[in-house]
Design a protein around this motif. Structure first.
Motif, PDB file in Angstrom:
ATOM      1  N   GLY A  44      20.973  13.411  17.106  1.00 47.22           N
ATOM      2  CA  GLY A  44      20.460  12.861  18.350  1.00 47.22           C
ATOM      3  C   GLY A  44      19.645  11.609  18.115  1.00 47.22           C
ATOM      4  O   GLY A  44      19.520  11.118  16.994  1.00 47.22           O
ATOM      5  N   PRO A  45      19.025  11.076  19.168  1.00 45.64           N
ATOM      6  CA  PRO A  45      18.209   9.860  19.033  1.00 45.64           C
ATOM      7  C   PRO A  45      17.030  10.096  18.095  1.00 45.64           C
ATOM      8  O   PRO A  45      16.286  11.071  18.251  1.00 45.64           O
ATOM      9  N   VAL A  46      16.898   9.234  17.111  1.00 45.54           N
ATOM     10  CA  VAL A  46      15.786   9.345  16.171  1.00 45.54           C
ATOM     11  C   VAL A  46      15.144   7.986  15.975  1.00 45.54           C
ATOM     12  O   VAL A  46      15.768   6.949  16.205  1.00 45.54           O
ATOM     13  N   ILE A  47      13.890   8.020  15.567  1.00 47.65           N
ATOM     14  CA  ILE A  47      13.173   6.813  15.161  1.00 47.65           C
ATOM     15  C   ILE A  47      13.084   6.881  13.639  1.00 47.65           C
ATOM     16  O   ILE A  47      12.549   7.843  13.089  1.00 47.65           O
ATOM     17  N   ARG A  48      13.626   5.879  12.944  1.00 50.62           N
ATOM     18  CA  ARG A  48      13.753   5.966  11.490  1.00 50.62           C
ATOM     19  C   ARG A  48      13.199   4.719  10.821  1.00 50.62           C
ATOM     20  O   ARG A  48      13.421   3.599  11.279  1.00 50.62           O
ATOM     21  N   THR A  49      12.475   4.931   9.728  1.00 52.39           N
ATOM     22  CA  THR A  49      12.020   3.826   8.893  1.00 52.39           C
ATOM     23  C   THR A  49      12.259   4.200   7.433  1.00 52.39           C
ATOM     24  O   THR A  49      12.243   5.372   7.066  1.00 52.39           O
ATOM     25  N   THR A  50      12.489   3.182   6.612  1.00 52.60           N
ATOM     26  CA  THR A  50      12.682   3.378   5.175  1.00 52.60           C
ATOM     27  C   THR A  50      11.877   2.307   4.453  1.00 52.60           C
ATOM     28  O   THR A  50      11.962   1.122   4.797  1.00 52.60           O
ATOM     29  N   GLU A  51      11.092   2.729   3.479  1.00 46.14           N
ATOM     30  CA  GLU A  51      10.286   1.792   2.697  1.00 46.14           C
ATOM     31  C   GLU A  51      10.536   2.054   1.221  1.00 46.14           C
ATOM     32  O   GLU A  51      10.880   3.171   0.833  1.00 46.14           O
ATOM     33  N   ALA A  52      10.374   1.026   0.391  1.00 46.22           N
ATOM     34  CA  ALA A  52      10.766   1.178  -1.006  1.00 46.22           C
ATOM     35  C   ALA A  52       9.962   0.255  -1.915  1.00 46.22           C
ATOM     36  O   ALA A  52       9.336  -0.711  -1.469  1.00 46.22           O
ATOM     37  N   VAL A  53      10.021   0.578  -3.213  1.00 46.20           N
ATOM     38  CA  VAL A  53       9.379  -0.256  -4.228  1.00 46.20           C
ATOM     39  C   VAL A  53      10.167  -0.117  -5.523  1.00 46.20           C
ATOM     40  O   VAL A  53      10.753   0.936  -5.802  1.00 46.20           O
ATOM     41  N   TRP A  54      10.227  -1.183  -6.292  1.00 46.59           N
ATOM     42  CA  TRP A  54      10.783  -1.132  -7.643  1.00 46.59           C
ATOM     43  C   TRP A  54       9.713  -0.589  -8.584  1.00 46.59           C
ATOM     44  O   TRP A  54       8.541  -0.970  -8.495  1.00 46.59           O
ATOM     45  N   ILE A  55      10.118   0.276  -9.498  1.00 50.61           N
ATOM     46  CA  ILE A  55       9.203   0.808 -10.503  1.00 50.61           C
ATOM     47  C   ILE A  55       9.815   0.575 -11.877  1.00 50.61           C
ATOM     48  O   ILE A  55      10.946   0.993 -12.144  1.00 50.61           O
ATOM     49  N   ASN A  56       9.081  -0.091 -12.731  1.00 57.46           N
ATOM     50  CA  ASN A  56       9.560  -0.385 -14.084  1.00 57.46           C
ATOM     51  C   ASN A  56       9.246   0.779 -15.010  1.00 57.46           C
ATOM     52  O   ASN A  56       8.444   0.679 -15.950  1.00 57.46           O
ATOM     53  N   ALA A  57       9.890   1.893 -14.718  1.00 60.00           N
ATOM     54  CA  ALA A  57       9.736   3.116 -15.497  1.00 60.00           C
ATOM     55  C   ALA A  57      10.921   4.014 -15.165  1.00 60.00           C
ATOM     56  O   ALA A  57      11.524   3.875 -14.099  1.00 60.00           O
ATOM     57  N   PRO A  58      11.282   4.943 -16.059  1.00 56.23           N
ATOM     58  CA  PRO A  58      12.399   5.848 -15.767  1.00 56.23           C
ATOM     59  C   PRO A  58      12.033   6.856 -14.694  1.00 56.23           C
ATOM     60  O   PRO A  58      10.850   7.051 -14.368  1.00 56.23           O
ATOM     61  N   THR A  59      13.041   7.504 -14.151  1.00 58.16           N
ATOM     62  CA  THR A  59      12.799   8.470 -13.076  1.00 58.16           C
ATOM     63  C   THR A  59      11.883   9.600 -13.505  1.00 58.16           C
ATOM     64  O   THR A  59      11.100  10.109 -12.698  1.00 58.16           O
ATOM     65  N   ASN A  60      11.973  10.035 -14.762  1.00 57.68           N
ATOM     66  CA  ASN A  60      11.132  11.159 -15.190  1.00 57.68           C
ATOM     67  C   ASN A  60       9.664  10.779 -15.335  1.00 57.68           C
ATOM     68  O   ASN A  60       8.811  11.652 -15.534  1.00 57.68           O
ATOM     69  N   ALA A  61       9.346   9.482 -15.238  1.00 59.74           N
ATOM     70  CA  ALA A  61       7.946   9.070 -15.206  1.00 59.74           C
ATOM     71  C   ALA A  61       7.408   9.048 -13.785  1.00 59.74           C
ATOM     72  O   ALA A  61       6.194   9.062 -13.568  1.00 59.74           O
ATOM     73  N   VAL A  62       8.305   9.009 -12.807  1.00 64.09           N
ATOM     74  CA  VAL A  62       7.908   8.969 -11.398  1.00 64.09           C
ATOM     75  C   VAL A  62       7.842  10.368 -10.808  1.00 64.09           C
ATOM     76  O   VAL A  62       6.930  10.691 -10.025  1.00 64.09           O
TER      77      VAL A  62
END
Length: 239
Positions: A44-62
């Motif tokens: 149905g109708p939704v209000i959506r936002t997406t925000e992001a950042v680059w991280i200079n580290a592997p996923t297991n550090a995040v």
């Protein structure tokens, strides 16, 4: 036209103009449009936002920083002084805590303490899905919360030592008042989310002695016990 009407119109125009600076901060059009876990929770109708950042580290550090989020755990890594100014009582962690490294569906991630702003139980989101080192999906809905909302976190690897951290929010829109309420809260929410993304980035990129304690090992997980609430083979993105 009355003075009040002019002021309301001016405030609405200012808010609309400011949206370009805080809406979907740090993301590409493709990232805003892509499917992510949690998007299927309501239609149905939704209000959506997406925000992001680059991280200079592997996923297991995040990942360990995401798992220990919460007002009563590691905090949100955002603007602690501002959060505490409104009585949220945050203590943002600067190291990984092994005792907070288990997060499974059904758990709650607390954003406000009990009794805050007259809310007997405070404010917390329910954990819906945990995909190991890929995604955490949180949701809220009535009762006790007035709106259906999803808040999800996604770690997308790029090579071995770099990744993207995406935060997506989706709110079901039942009538115009829902949209108005979400729009009014959007600047404050964007400020907190941006601070959180930067706070996680700073911690994940820090030297290992600031990040993983020795007892977590290289994978950023406790060495004993099962991996909590995961499906490591599930794809992060379903195109």
């Amino acid at each position: 036209m009355t003075t009040t009407t002019v002021r309301v119109a001016a405030a609405a125009a200012l808010l609309y103009a400011a949206r370009r600076y805080y809406l979907n901060w740090g993301t590409t059009k493709a990232e805003c449009a892509m499917y992510l876990p949690g998007d299927e929770l309501f239609d149905g109708p939704v209000i959506r936002t997406t925000e992001a950042v680059w991280i200079n580290a592997p996923t297991n550090a995040v990942w360990p920083w995401l798992v220990q989020m919460g007002q009563d755990r590691g905090g949100l890594y955002s603007y602690e002084a501002l959060e505490n100014l409104v009585g949220l009582d945050y203590r943002n962690a600067d190291r990984i805590h092994p005792e907070w490294q288990r997060l499974v569906p059904g758990d709650r991630v607390r954003l406000a303490p009990k009794g805050w702003a007259g809310l007997r139980d405070g404010f917390a989101l329910r954990v819906v899905e945990v995909i190991e080192r890929q995604a955490v999906v949180l949701c809220a809905g009535p009762p006790p919360h007035p709106l259906d909302a999803v808040w999800s976190f996604h770690v997308i690897p790029h090579a071995e030592d770099r990744c993207r951290l995406l935060v997506r929010s989706r709110t079901r829109r039942r009538h115009w008042a829902d949209a108005l309420g979400v729009e009014c809260a959007a600047p404050a929410k964007a400020l907190v989310t941006r601070g959180m993304l930067r706070g996680i980035k700073r911690r994940a990129e820090a030297p290992n002695d600031v990040g993983f304690p020795a007892e977590l090992g290289a994978e950023g997980k406790a060495p004993t016990g099962d991996s909590p609430g995961t499906n490591a083979d599930e794809m992060l993105l379903r195109r």
